[in-house]
Design a protein around this motif. Structure first.
Motif, PDB file in Angstrom:
ATOM      1  N   UNK A 124       0.827  -1.206   0.000  1.00 16.03           N
ATOM      2  CA  UNK A 124       0.000   0.000   0.000  1.00 16.03           C
ATOM      3  C   UNK A 124       0.863   1.259   0.000  1.00 16.03           C
ATOM      4  N   UNK A 125       1.981   1.219   0.693  1.00 14.27           N
ATOM      5  CA  UNK A 125       2.864   2.385   0.755  1.00 14.27           C
ATOM      6  C   UNK A 125       3.360   2.773  -0.631  1.00 14.27           C
ATOM      7  N   UNK A 126       3.802   1.796  -1.406  1.00 12.49           N
ATOM      8  CA  UNK A 126       4.315   2.082  -2.748  1.00 12.49           C
ATOM      9  C   UNK A 126       3.273   1.869  -3.839  1.00 12.49           C
ATOM     10  N   UNK A 127       2.101   1.375  -3.476  1.00 10.62           N
ATOM     11  CA  UNK A 127       0.990   1.180  -4.409  1.00 10.62           C
ATOM     12  C   UNK A 127       1.341   0.170  -5.504  1.00 10.62           C
ATOM     13  N   UNK A 128       1.798  -1.015  -5.079  1.00  6.18           N
ATOM     14  CA  UNK A 128       1.993  -2.087  -6.045  1.00  6.18           C
ATOM     15  C   UNK A 128       1.189  -3.300  -5.636  1.00  6.18           C
ATOM     16  N   UNK A 129       1.015  -4.229  -6.570  1.00  6.50           N
ATOM     17  CA  UNK A 129       0.145  -5.381  -6.365  1.00  6.50           C
ATOM     18  C   UNK A 129       0.889  -6.681  -6.588  1.00  6.50           C
ATOM     19  N   UNK A 130       0.491  -7.692  -5.812  1.00  5.15           N
ATOM     20  CA  UNK A 130       0.929  -9.049  -6.094  1.00  5.15           C
ATOM     21  C   UNK A 130       0.064  -9.594  -7.214  1.00  5.15           C
ATOM     22  N   UNK A 131       0.690 -10.004  -8.300  1.00  7.30           N
ATOM     23  CA  UNK A 131      -0.047 -10.435  -9.475  1.00  7.30           C
ATOM     24  C   UNK A 131      -0.195 -11.944  -9.513  1.00  7.30           C
ATOM     25  N   UNK A 132       0.920 -12.641  -9.336  1.00  8.54           N
ATOM     26  CA  UNK A 132       0.848 -14.101  -9.368  1.00  8.54           C
ATOM     27  C   UNK A 132       1.886 -14.692  -8.426  1.00  8.54           C
ATOM     28  N   UNK A 133       1.510 -15.842  -7.870  1.00 12.08           N
ATOM     29  CA  UNK A 133       2.372 -16.550  -6.935  1.00 12.08           C
ATOM     30  C   UNK A 133       2.347 -18.024  -7.300  1.00 12.08           C
ATOM     31  N   UNK A 134       3.485 -18.536  -7.690  1.00 13.88           N
ATOM     32  CA  UNK A 134       3.656 -19.963  -7.960  1.00 13.88           C
ATOM     33  C   UNK A 134       4.822 -20.427  -7.094  1.00 13.88           C
ATOM     34  N   UNK A 135       4.959 -21.719  -6.931  1.00  9.69           N
ATOM     35  CA  UNK A 135       6.074 -22.205  -6.137  1.00  9.69           C
ATOM     36  C   UNK A 135       7.392 -21.812  -6.807  1.00  9.69           C
ATOM     37  N   UNK A 136       8.162 -20.964  -6.114  1.00  7.76           N
ATOM     38  CA  UNK A 136       9.460 -20.531  -6.608  1.00  7.76           C
ATOM     39  C   UNK A 136       9.432 -19.360  -7.568  1.00  7.76           C
ATOM     40  N   UNK A 137       8.253 -18.765  -7.816  1.00 12.98           N
ATOM     41  CA  UNK A 137       8.146 -17.648  -8.771  1.00 12.98           C
ATOM     42  C   UNK A 137       7.009 -16.721  -8.372  1.00 12.98           C
ATOM     43  N   UNK A 138       7.271 -15.415  -8.399  1.00 14.01           N
ATOM     44  CA  UNK A 138       6.232 -14.424  -8.099  1.00 14.01           C
ATOM     45  C   UNK A 138       6.331 -13.247  -9.068  1.00 14.01           C
ATOM     46  N   UNK A 139       5.231 -12.519  -9.174  1.00 15.55           N
ATOM     47  CA  UNK A 139       5.211 -11.295  -9.971  1.00 15.55           C
ATOM     48  C   UNK A 139       4.509 -10.204  -9.179  1.00 15.55           C
ATOM     49  N   UNK A 140       5.100  -9.020  -9.210  1.00 21.74           N
ATOM     50  CA  UNK A 140       4.489  -7.821  -8.650  1.00 21.74           C
ATOM     51  C   UNK A 140       4.375  -6.790  -9.766  1.00 21.74           C
ATOM     52  N   UNK A 141       3.317  -5.988  -9.718  1.00 30.24           N
ATOM     53  CA  UNK A 141       3.091  -4.993 -10.764  1.00 30.24           C
ATOM     54  C   UNK A 141       2.943  -3.613 -10.115  1.00 30.24           C
ATOM     55  N   UNK A 142       3.510  -2.608 -10.781  1.00 28.26           N
ATOM     56  CA  UNK A 142       3.416  -1.237 -10.317  1.00 28.26           C
ATOM     57  C   UNK A 142       3.192  -0.323 -11.515  1.00 28.26           C
ATOM     58  N   UNK A 143       2.257   0.593 -11.381  1.00 27.81           N
ATOM     59  CA  UNK A 143       2.068   1.634 -12.380  1.00 27.81           C
ATOM     60  C   UNK A 143       2.705   2.901 -11.815  1.00 27.81           C
ATOM     61  N   UNK A 144       3.807   3.373 -12.413  1.00 28.24           N
ATOM     62  CA  UNK A 144       4.516   4.540 -11.865  1.00 28.24           C
ATOM     63  C   UNK A 144       3.619   5.765 -11.748  1.00 28.24           C
ATOM     64  N   UNK A 145       3.798   6.458 -10.635  1.00 31.87           N
ATOM     65  CA  UNK A 145       3.065   7.701 -10.371  1.00 31.87           C
ATOM     66  C   UNK A 145       4.074   8.750  -9.884  1.00 31.87           C
ATOM     67  N   UNK A 146       3.645   9.995  -9.847  1.00 36.24           N
ATOM     68  CA  UNK A 146       4.548  11.073  -9.435  1.00 36.24           C
ATOM     69  C   UNK A 146       5.163  10.845  -8.060  1.00 36.24           C
ATOM     70  N   UNK A 147       4.412  10.254  -7.131  1.00 38.38           N
ATOM     71  CA  UNK A 147       4.954  10.100  -5.774  1.00 38.38           C
ATOM     72  C   UNK A 147       6.088   9.076  -5.714  1.00 38.38           C
ATOM     73  N   UNK A 148       6.339   8.370  -6.811  1.00 37.37           N
ATOM     74  CA  UNK A 148       7.482   7.459  -6.903  1.00 37.37           C
ATOM     75  C   UNK A 148       8.752   8.173  -7.375  1.00 37.37           C
ATOM     76  N   UNK A 149       8.622   9.432  -7.785  1.00 39.94           N
ATOM     77  CA  UNK A 149       9.723  10.139  -8.449  1.00 39.94           C
ATOM     78  C   UNK A 149      10.841  10.580  -7.505  1.00 39.94           C
ATOM     79  N   UNK A 150      12.030  10.642  -8.101  1.00 40.46           N
ATOM     80  CA  UNK A 150      13.188  11.256  -7.461  1.00 40.46           C
ATOM     81  C   UNK A 150      13.258  12.713  -7.931  1.00 40.46           C
ATOM     82  N   UNK A 151      14.258  13.487  -7.505  1.00 37.85           N
ATOM     83  CA  UNK A 151      14.323  14.903  -7.893  1.00 37.85           C
ATOM     84  C   UNK A 151      14.597  15.155  -9.379  1.00 37.85           C
TER      85      UNK A 151
END
Length: 176
Positions: free
Chosen positions: A56-83
């Motif tokens: 929730x802090x970074x606003x990303x989601x767990x997409x899939x979970x298999x034994x030994x493999x996972x995927x997370x997805x994030x849609x970049x937003x301004x609050x993820x930005x550096x200077x």
């Protein structure tokens, strides 16, 4: 004498806000203690276990979970930005660390936990809001009794690699 450029920059800033909530992480940890890694992620995917606060802090989601493999997805937003106007490397590192660690976690039996020993990240291309959704894919390379090695790749929608990571994890078993 004043710096007009600085004054203009300060007065032309538009304040943006973001609010979010999360569940008690210790309750989630208590649930995890009674489940195998795969059982835990299956329960989270079904909404029976709340996600950890970092999702929730970074606003990303767990997409899939298999034994030994996972995927997370994030849609970049301004609050993820550096200077400099791109997604901060710490966001990349967090996604990749999560993908590596959770891939290891999916292979663990009830009562066995892990913690990251190290994380090595290679940044290959910048990411911004214009990049669109990115996906961190993590997999276990080796799972031993005391340590595990995992790797992850951060991919844009076209499949281009934006960053890679490797992580060693310490496996903690009851009675160790």
């Amino acid at each position: 004498m004043t710096d007009t450029g600085t004054e203009q920059a300060q007065t032309s800033q538009t304040v943006r806000e973001r609010a979010y909530s999360w569940s008690d992480p210790m309750e989630t940890a208590g649930i995890a203690a009674g489940l195998s890694g795969m059982e835990f992620f299956e329960a989270m995917a079904k909404g029976l276990v709340p996600p950890p606060p970092i999702l929730n802090t970074l606003d990303f989601d767990g997409v899939s979970f298999e034994e030994g493999r996972v995927e997370f997805r994030l849609t970049p937003k301004e609050f993820h930005y550096n200077p400099i106007g791109s997604v901060h490397g710490g966001v990349f590192a967090t996604l990749l660390d999560s993908a590596c660690g959770c891939a290891v976690h999916t292979r663990l039996p009830v009562g066995v936990f892990y913690t990251s020993l190290d994380l090595s990240v290679k940044f290959l291309r910048p990411v911004s809001v214009a990049t669109g959704t990115i996906t961190a894919v993590g997999s276990v390379v080796h799972l031993g009794r005391r340590t595990a090695l995992a790797e992850a790749r951060l991919l844009d929608a076209a499949g281009k690699v934006c960053a890679t990571a490797t992580s060693s994890c310490l496996i903690m078993r009851p009675g160790d």
